[in-house]
Scaffold this active site. Structure first.
Site, PDB file in Angstrom:
ATOM      1  N   TYR A 148       0.435  -0.669  -0.325  1.00 20.29           N
ATOM      2  CA  TYR A 148       0.152  -0.367   0.237  1.00 20.29           C
ATOM      3  C   TYR A 148       1.048   1.735   0.084  1.00 20.29           C
ATOM      4  O   TYR A 148       0.265   2.193  -0.533  1.00 20.29           O
ATOM      5  CB  TYR A 148      -0.834   0.181   1.383  1.00 20.29           C
ATOM      6  CG  TYR A 148      -2.043   1.103   1.299  1.00 20.29           C
ATOM      7  CD1 TYR A 148      -2.664   1.597   0.498  1.00 20.29           C
ATOM      8  CD2 TYR A 148      -1.755   2.011   1.919  1.00 20.29           C
ATOM      9  CE1 TYR A 148      -3.541   2.536   0.988  1.00 20.29           C
ATOM     10  CE2 TYR A 148      -2.242   3.617   2.259  1.00 20.29           C
ATOM     11  CZ  TYR A 148      -2.983   3.673   1.547  1.00 20.29           C
ATOM     12  OH  TYR A 148      -4.077   4.855   1.617  1.00 20.29           O
ATOM     13  N   LYS A 152       0.988   4.381  -2.978  1.00 18.48           N
ATOM     14  CA  LYS A 152       0.342   5.783  -2.954  1.00 18.48           C
ATOM     15  C   LYS A 152       1.812   7.083  -2.517  1.00 18.48           C
ATOM     16  O   LYS A 152       1.868   7.846  -3.309  1.00 18.48           O
ATOM     17  CB  LYS A 152      -0.120   5.474  -1.721  1.00 18.48           C
ATOM     18  CG  LYS A 152      -1.737   4.978  -1.348  1.00 18.48           C
ATOM     19  CD  LYS A 152      -2.397   5.248  -2.601  1.00 18.48           C
ATOM     20  CE  LYS A 152      -3.745   5.395  -2.049  1.00 18.48           C
ATOM     21  NZ  LYS A 152      -5.104   5.216  -3.129  1.00 18.48           N
TER      22      LYS A 152
END
Length: 243
Positions: A148, A152
């Site tokens: 994640y 990002k």
């Protein structure tokens, strides 16, 4: 494509919890709204359906680009593209599903952001707006959610690249990213029922912020990574620096 008083906006991820809220908000303000997602949003004027079975980033981009060009018609431009597609998966380096989750996060956040950037180069008006979705957590290490954070952080870097005049976007484009901490969605409430919801950012607040930016109001500096910090139900936009 008929002209409307508000303008024209594309929502990438327009059927998710945040995306659907943004679609409805802009429609209520008399905007023409196009939605790009795995399933249709009945509130949108036009839907571009993404084929989830496509194993190739290249193929997915080609299909979306073709469908959108057909939906917009020859020469029609949009005022903004707001990419709020994404998801979450955890896992550290020892997790059995490290690579699987990292691959999923890359597809959900980076594939969509890059495709949105390409759509912007071809379909944004001069002075148009492109907003991507990063994450406040990815401003530093994310050892418990490596895939994640990796995805990002890549989105954050992409925003910096796209904000440069040589990025290939139309002249005077405005590019930014929103960096939420926790959004107040039904799914988050289901899985974190004992959390302090007063620190979660309401979806309607995000929609209102984006609507202002698209209209040229209260915009941060071009290329900004904007943290959405909520305390006691009040949300502030605070510009951050990348890792």
């Amino acid at each position: 494509m008929a002209s409307v008083a508000g303008g024209k906006v594309l929502i990438y991820g327009g059927k998710g919890a945040l995306g659907a809220t943004i679609v409805k908000y802009f429609r209520d303000q008399n905007w023409w709204v196009g939605s790009i997602d795995l399933v249709a949003n009945d509130d949108a004027n036009v839907n571009v359906i993404v084929d989830s079975s496509s194993a190739s980033w290249v193929d997915q981009n080609a299909a979306i680009s073709k469908k959108l060009a057909e939906a917009l018609g020859g020469g029609n431009k949009v005022d903004a593209i707001l990419c709020v597609a994404g998801g979450w998966a955890g896992g550290n380096a020892a997790s059995d599903d490290l690579v699987q989750n990292a691959d999923l996060m890359w597809k959900q956040s980076v594939w969509t952001s890059i495709i949105a950037a390409g759509l912007g180069a071809h379909h944004l008006s001069e002075g148009g707006v492109l907003v991507l979705t990063g994450a406040q957590a990815a401003l530093k290490g994310t050892p418990g959610m490596i895939g994640y954070g990796l995805a990002k952080a890549a989105v954050h870097q992409l925003v910096k690249s796209l904000a440069d005049p040589s990025s290939g976007l139309p002249k005077n484009s405005f590019v930014s990213a929103i960096l939420p901490i926790t959004l107040d969605t039904p799914m988050n409430r289901k899985f974190m029922p004992k959390a302090d919801f007063s620190k979660w950012t309401p979806l309607s607040t995000v929609a209102e912020i984006l609507h202002k930016w698209v209209k040229g109001q209260e915009r941060p500096e071009n290329g900004s990574l904007v943290q959405l910090l909520t305390e006691d139900g009040v949300t502030q936009c605070v510009t951050a620096s990348p890792l």
